[in-house]
Design an enzyme around this catalytic site. Structure first.
Site, PDB file in Angstrom:
ATOM      1  N   LYS A 152       0.824  -1.210   0.000  1.00 47.11           N
ATOM      2  CA  LYS A 152       0.000   0.000   0.000  1.00 47.11           C
ATOM      3  C   LYS A 152       0.865   1.269   0.000  1.00 47.11           C
ATOM      4  O   LYS A 152       2.088   1.196   0.169  1.00 47.11           O
ATOM      5  CB  LYS A 152      -0.923  -0.026   1.220  1.00 47.11           C
ATOM      6  CG  LYS A 152      -1.918  -1.189   1.180  1.00 47.11           C
ATOM      7  CD  LYS A 152      -2.769  -1.197   2.434  1.00 47.11           C
ATOM      8  CE  LYS A 152      -3.786  -2.304   2.415  1.00 47.11           C
ATOM      9  NZ  LYS A 152      -4.610  -2.301   3.658  1.00 47.11           N
TER      10      LYS A 152
ATOM     11  N   TYR B  12     -12.486  -2.597  -3.243  1.00 46.32           N
ATOM     12  CA  TYR B  12     -13.001  -2.586  -1.872  1.00 46.32           C
ATOM     13  C   TYR B  12     -14.531  -2.550  -1.825  1.00 46.32           C
ATOM     14  O   TYR B  12     -15.112  -2.092  -0.840  1.00 46.32           O
ATOM     15  CB  TYR B  12     -12.419  -1.393  -1.111  1.00 46.32           C
ATOM     16  CG  TYR B  12     -10.969  -1.568  -0.744  1.00 46.32           C
ATOM     17  CD1 TYR B  12     -10.558  -2.597   0.093  1.00 46.32           C
ATOM     18  CD2 TYR B  12      -9.998  -0.697  -1.234  1.00 46.32           C
ATOM     19  CE1 TYR B  12      -9.224  -2.762   0.440  1.00 46.32           C
ATOM     20  CE2 TYR B  12      -8.664  -0.855  -0.889  1.00 46.32           C
ATOM     21  CZ  TYR B  12      -8.282  -1.889  -0.050  1.00 46.32           C
ATOM     22  OH  TYR B  12      -6.963  -2.048   0.291  1.00 46.32           O
TER      23      TYR B  12
ATOM     24  N   ASN C 105      -1.888  -0.065   7.217  1.00 45.87           N
ATOM     25  CA  ASN C 105      -1.305  -1.342   7.624  1.00 45.87           C
ATOM     26  C   ASN C 105      -0.396  -1.980   6.577  1.00 45.87           C
ATOM     27  O   ASN C 105      -0.239  -3.183   6.517  1.00 45.87           O
ATOM     28  CB  ASN C 105      -2.376  -2.309   8.106  1.00 45.87           C
ATOM     29  CG  ASN C 105      -3.377  -2.696   7.034  1.00 45.87           C
ATOM     30  OD1 ASN C 105      -3.239  -2.348   5.870  1.00 45.87           O
ATOM     31  ND2 ASN C 105      -4.387  -3.439   7.431  1.00 45.87           N
TER      32      ASN C 105
ATOM     33  N   HIS D 140      -1.815  -5.436   1.561  1.00 45.02           N
ATOM     34  CA  HIS D 140      -3.081  -6.143   1.378  1.00 45.02           C
ATOM     35  C   HIS D 140      -2.774  -7.515   0.806  1.00 45.02           C
ATOM     36  O   HIS D 140      -1.885  -7.671  -0.026  1.00 45.02           O
ATOM     37  CB  HIS D 140      -3.997  -5.391   0.400  1.00 45.02           C
ATOM     38  CG  HIS D 140      -5.149  -6.216  -0.065  1.00 45.02           C
ATOM     39  ND1 HIS D 140      -6.312  -6.335   0.661  1.00 45.02           N
ATOM     40  CD2 HIS D 140      -5.300  -7.017  -1.156  1.00 45.02           C
ATOM     41  CE1 HIS D 140      -7.128  -7.150   0.018  1.00 45.02           C
ATOM     42  NE2 HIS D 140      -6.545  -7.582  -1.077  1.00 45.02           N
TER      43      HIS D 140
ATOM     44  N   GLU E 286      -9.634 -10.162  -7.401  1.00 45.71           N
ATOM     45  CA  GLU E 286      -8.676  -9.062  -7.291  1.00 45.71           C
ATOM     46  C   GLU E 286      -7.649  -9.095  -8.418  1.00 45.71           C
ATOM     47  O   GLU E 286      -7.308  -8.042  -8.974  1.00 45.71           O
ATOM     48  CB  GLU E 286      -7.991  -9.113  -5.922  1.00 45.71           C
ATOM     49  CG  GLU E 286      -8.965  -8.810  -4.802  1.00 45.71           C
ATOM     50  CD  GLU E 286      -8.426  -9.076  -3.415  1.00 45.71           C
ATOM     51  OE1 GLU E 286      -9.026  -8.551  -2.464  1.00 45.71           O
ATOM     52  OE2 GLU E 286      -7.414  -9.803  -3.263  1.00 45.71           O
TER      53      GLU E 286
END
Length: 151
Positions: free
Chosen positions: A11, A51, A114, A117, A128
């Site tokens: 990310k 998402y 975080n 992913h 995805e």
């Protein structure tokens, strides 16, 4: 060996912190095979598609703003039970609950930023992967080291 593919994305915070090489090396050292990778800034419609399961949650707009705020590294890793293996390397969604030695356990502090992913199921991985990669962007090749990784 029954191989599967998993989608993994470093990310924007992982890119900005300069820890991409160390993250990628963890997947390589585990024995997973990299079959696709690209640096990109995710367009908002693509982020919303990725998402979509969070669309009605209160954090959706901030999630979309975050994931589109800078470049990411989109990857496909392949191997035996790749989805579960990647999830183990990544750690729990909340980095404060992740074990030391996992990516989030070592590099994360907050759920909202975080670092990484990873697909949570084979079905999610397929969905995805189809969002981020065209079939011609995914490479197929043999590795001579696989005999030292798999029985």
């Amino acid at each position: 060996m029954a191989t599967e593919q998993s989608y993994v994305m470093i990310k924007p915070d992982g890119i900005q912190r300069g820890i991409c090489g160390e993250i990628i090396s963890r997947f390589e050292k585990k024995g997973l095979k990299l079959v696709a990778m690209k640096l990109m800034t995710i367009p908002k419609p693509m982020a919303e598609m990725h998402y979509s399961e969070h669309k009605n949650k209160k954090f959706f707009s901030s999630l979309i703003s975050y994931i589109t705020s800078g470049p990411v590294i989109a990857m496909i890793w392949e191997g035996d039970n790749a989805v579960q293996v990647c999830r183990c390397l990544i750690g729990k969604t909340n980095p404060q609950e992740s074990e030391p030695g996992t990516i989030r356990g070592d590099f994360g502090m907050m759920t909202g930023v975080n670092v990484i992913h990873g697909s949570d199921s084979v079905e999610s991985a397929k969905r995805e992967i189809s969002i981020f990669f065209r079939s011609e962007e995914i490479d197929t090749y043999d590795r001579s080291i696989d005999k030292w990784i798999y029985e």
